[in-house]
Each structure stands twice: as structure tokens, then as C-alpha cells.
Design a protein around this motif. Structure first.
Motif, PDB file in Angstrom:
ATOM      1  N   PHE A   1      10.813  11.114 -10.216  1.00 22.06           N
ATOM      2  CA  PHE A   1      11.800  10.522  -9.313  1.00 22.06           C
ATOM      3  C   PHE A   1      13.198  10.600  -9.933  1.00 22.06           C
ATOM      4  CE2 PHE A   1      14.070   7.113  -7.110  1.00 22.06           C
ATOM      5  CZ  PHE A   1      13.849   7.508  -5.804  1.00 22.06           C
ATOM      6  N   SER A   2      13.290  10.453 -11.229  1.00 19.02           N
ATOM      7  CA  SER A   2      14.559  10.566 -11.920  1.00 19.02           C
ATOM      8  C   SER A   2      15.165  11.953 -11.730  1.00 19.02           C
ATOM      9  CB  SER A   2      14.375  10.262 -13.411  1.00 19.02           C
ATOM     10  OG  SER A   2      15.577  10.416 -14.108  1.00 19.02           O
ATOM     11  N   VAL A   3      14.338  12.964 -11.835  1.00 25.00           N
ATOM     12  CA  VAL A   3      14.806  14.337 -11.624  1.00 25.00           C
ATOM     13  C   VAL A   3      15.308  14.495 -10.194  1.00 25.00           C
ATOM     14  CG1 VAL A   3      14.039  16.747 -11.474  1.00 25.00           C
ATOM     15  CG2 VAL A   3      13.370  15.347 -13.430  1.00 25.00           C
ATOM     16  N   ARG A   4      14.570  13.927  -9.258  1.00 26.79           N
ATOM     17  CA  ARG A   4      14.940  14.035  -7.844  1.00 26.79           C
ATOM     18  C   ARG A   4      16.240  13.296  -7.541  1.00 26.79           C
ATOM     19  NH1 ARG A   4      11.239  12.177  -2.647  1.00 26.79           N
ATOM     20  NH2 ARG A   4      12.844  12.513  -1.089  1.00 26.79           N
ATOM     21  N   SER A   5      16.389  12.116  -8.115  1.00 29.96           N
ATOM     22  CA  SER A   5      17.531  11.276  -7.751  1.00 29.96           C
ATOM     23  C   SER A   5      18.739  11.441  -8.662  1.00 29.96           C
ATOM     24  CB  SER A   5      17.100   9.803  -7.779  1.00 29.96           C
ATOM     25  OG  SER A   5      16.838   9.390  -9.111  1.00 29.96           O
ATOM     26  N   GLY A   6      18.519  11.956  -9.858  1.00 33.97           N
ATOM     27  CA  GLY A   6      19.602  12.066 -10.822  1.00 33.97           C
ATOM     28  C   GLY A   6      19.872  10.774 -11.570  1.00 33.97           C
TER      29      GLY A   6
ATOM     30  N   LEU B   1       0.828  -1.213   0.000  1.00 40.14           N
ATOM     31  CA  LEU B   1       0.000   0.000   0.000  1.00 40.14           C
ATOM     32  C   LEU B   1       0.862   1.263   0.000  1.00 40.14           C
ATOM     33  CD1 LEU B   1      -2.789   1.319   0.107  1.00 40.14           C
ATOM     34  CD2 LEU B   1      -2.725   1.058   2.595  1.00 40.14           C
ATOM     35  N   GLU B   2       1.908   1.270   0.806  1.00 35.75           N
ATOM     36  CA  GLU B   2       2.790   2.440   0.851  1.00 35.75           C
ATOM     37  C   GLU B   2       3.509   2.638  -0.488  1.00 35.75           C
ATOM     38  OE1 GLU B   2       4.019   2.554   5.524  1.00 35.75           O
ATOM     39  OE2 GLU B   2       4.729   0.892   4.289  1.00 35.75           O
ATOM     40  N   LEU B   3       3.913   1.539  -1.120  1.00 46.00           N
ATOM     41  CA  LEU B   3       4.553   1.645  -2.426  1.00 46.00           C
ATOM     42  C   LEU B   3       3.582   2.215  -3.456  1.00 46.00           C
ATOM     43  CD1 LEU B   3       6.945   1.220  -4.311  1.00 46.00           C
ATOM     44  CD2 LEU B   3       6.201  -1.168  -4.588  1.00 46.00           C
ATOM     45  N   ILE B   4       2.357   1.765  -3.437  1.00 42.31           N
ATOM     46  CA  ILE B   4       1.340   2.282  -4.357  1.00 42.31           C
ATOM     47  C   ILE B   4       1.175   3.785  -4.160  1.00 42.31           C
ATOM     48  CG2 ILE B   4      -1.119   2.217  -4.946  1.00 42.31           C
ATOM     49  CD1 ILE B   4      -0.947  -0.776  -3.923  1.00 42.31           C
ATOM     50  N   ARG B   5       1.124   4.210  -2.929  1.00 40.75           N
ATOM     51  CA  ARG B   5       1.011   5.651  -2.645  1.00 40.75           C
ATOM     52  C   ARG B   5       2.197   6.421  -3.206  1.00 40.75           C
ATOM     53  NH1 ARG B   5      -0.946   4.899   3.513  1.00 40.75           N
ATOM     54  NH2 ARG B   5      -3.131   4.460   3.057  1.00 40.75           N
TER      55      ARG B   5
ATOM     56  N   ILE C   1       2.732  12.564  -5.900  1.00 40.81           N
ATOM     57  CA  ILE C   1       3.812  13.431  -6.356  1.00 40.81           C
ATOM     58  C   ILE C   1       4.987  13.393  -5.388  1.00 40.81           C
ATOM     59  CG2 ILE C   1       4.425  15.850  -6.735  1.00 40.81           C
ATOM     60  CD1 ILE C   1       1.660  16.210  -7.950  1.00 40.81           C
ATOM     61  N   GLU C   2       4.725  13.180  -4.122  1.00 42.25           N
ATOM     62  CA  GLU C   2       5.778  13.213  -3.112  1.00 42.25           C
ATOM     63  C   GLU C   2       6.071  11.822  -2.574  1.00 42.25           C
ATOM     64  OE1 GLU C   2       7.248  15.759   0.654  1.00 42.25           O
ATOM     65  OE2 GLU C   2       5.698  16.474  -0.668  1.00 42.25           O
ATOM     66  N   ILE C   3       7.342  11.556  -2.359  1.00 40.63           N
ATOM     67  CA  ILE C   3       7.779  10.300  -1.760  1.00 40.63           C
ATOM     68  C   ILE C   3       8.455  10.644  -0.444  1.00 40.63           C
ATOM     69  CG2 ILE C   3       9.314   8.322  -2.017  1.00 40.63           C
ATOM     70  CD1 ILE C   3       9.018   8.782  -5.084  1.00 40.63           C
TER      71      ILE C   3
ATOM     72  N   ALA D   1       0.004   3.142 -17.237  1.00 36.91           N
ATOM     73  CA  ALA D   1       1.407   3.093 -17.647  1.00 36.91           C
ATOM     74  C   ALA D   1       1.978   4.498 -17.789  1.00 36.91           C
ATOM     75  CB  ALA D   1       1.539   2.323 -18.961  1.00 36.91           C
ATOM     76  N   LYS D   2       1.212   5.394 -18.347  1.00 39.94           N
ATOM     77  CA  LYS D   2       1.673   6.777 -18.539  1.00 39.94           C
ATOM     78  C   LYS D   2       1.892   7.467 -17.188  1.00 39.94           C
ATOM     79  CE  LYS D   2       2.746  10.178 -21.177  1.00 39.94           C
ATOM     80  NZ  LYS D   2       4.139  10.213 -21.571  1.00 39.94           N
ATOM     81  N   LYS D   3       0.963   7.259 -16.257  1.00 37.13           N
ATOM     82  CA  LYS D   3       1.112   7.867 -14.929  1.00 37.13           C
ATOM     83  C   LYS D   3       2.326   7.285 -14.207  1.00 37.13           C
ATOM     84  CE  LYS D   3      -1.436   9.094 -10.785  1.00 37.13           C
ATOM     85  NZ  LYS D   3      -2.708   9.069 -10.077  1.00 37.13           N
ATOM     86  N   LEU D   4       2.556   6.000 -14.395  1.00 36.06           N
ATOM     87  CA  LEU D   4       3.721   5.361 -13.786  1.00 36.06           C
ATOM     88  C   LEU D   4       5.006   5.946 -14.368  1.00 36.06           C
ATOM     89  CD1 LEU D   4       4.573   3.093 -11.808  1.00 36.06           C
ATOM     90  CD2 LEU D   4       4.784   1.637 -13.828  1.00 36.06           C
ATOM     91  N   GLN D   5       5.032   6.120 -15.673  1.00 32.37           N
ATOM     92  CA  GLN D   5       6.200   6.705 -16.321  1.00 32.37           C
ATOM     93  C   GLN D   5       6.424   8.146 -15.853  1.00 32.37           C
ATOM     94  OE1 GLN D   5       6.144   7.475 -20.620  1.00 32.37           O
ATOM     95  NE2 GLN D   5       8.014   6.222 -20.739  1.00 32.37           N
TER      96      GLN D   5
END
Length: 90
Positions: free
Chosen positions: A75-80, A23-27, A32-34, A65-69
Motif C-alpha cells: 500500500f505504501s508503494v501504491r500511495s507514496g 470484514l471488508e477491511l480484513i479482505r 493484494i488488491e484494495i 504480523a509479517k503479512k500485515l507488514q
């Protein structure tokens, strides 16, 4: 929980003392925020779990799929880091 999804959670939780729940992973994947406490597990989802499994997990839980991408892109922007799902035409 089916075996495929249990394997996802096992993979992303393996290096950590505190384990993220399904459930937490789904959230995290649909929001938008992790929270900082789950950054490692979410990175593991994008970086260690095969894209087919990512898509199956998301679709099962009502995340397109689009929302997941889009979530992976944020997350890519956040993590580099760059993740395989970002190279797909979804």
C-alpha cells in the motif's frame, strides 16, 4: 465486535460517507488488491491507527504480523506514503 476494533472502524470511517465493514477491511489487509472505494479507509488504518492496534486487529483475524507488514508495504508503494509499521522488525 470488541470496543478496540469498533474504535478502529470509527477512526478510519469518520471522514467518509461510505463506511468499510470489519470484514471488508480484513479482505483489504489480507489481499493484494484494495478496491478504489476503500483506499481512504485503508490509508486511515495505516496512518491513523496505532501500530499496536493494527497488530491486534490483524492477529485476531488470522493475519500474521509479517503479512500485515507486507500489505502495508504494498500500500505504501501504491500511495507514496510511509507508515510506522514499515519501520518495525517483525
Amino acid at each position: 465486535m470488541n470496543k478496540r476494533f469498533a474504535a478502529i472502524l470509527t477512526t478510519i470511517n469518520a471522514p467518509y460517507r461510505r463506511h468499510i465493514s470489519e470484514l471488508e477491511l480484513i479482505r483489504c489487509l489480507s489481499g493484494i488488491e484494495i478496491p478504489d472505494r476503500w483506499v481512504g479507509q485503508v490509508w486511515g488504518f495505516w496512518g491513523e491507527v496505532p501500530v499496536d492496534d493494527q497488530l491486534a486487529f490483524a492477529t485476531y483475524h488470522g493475519i500474521s504480523a509479517k503479512k500485515l507488514q507486507d500489505a502495508a508495504r504494498r500500500f505504501s508503494v501504491r500511495s507514496g506514503a510511509h507508515f510506522p509499521i514499515l519501520d518495525m522488525n517483525l
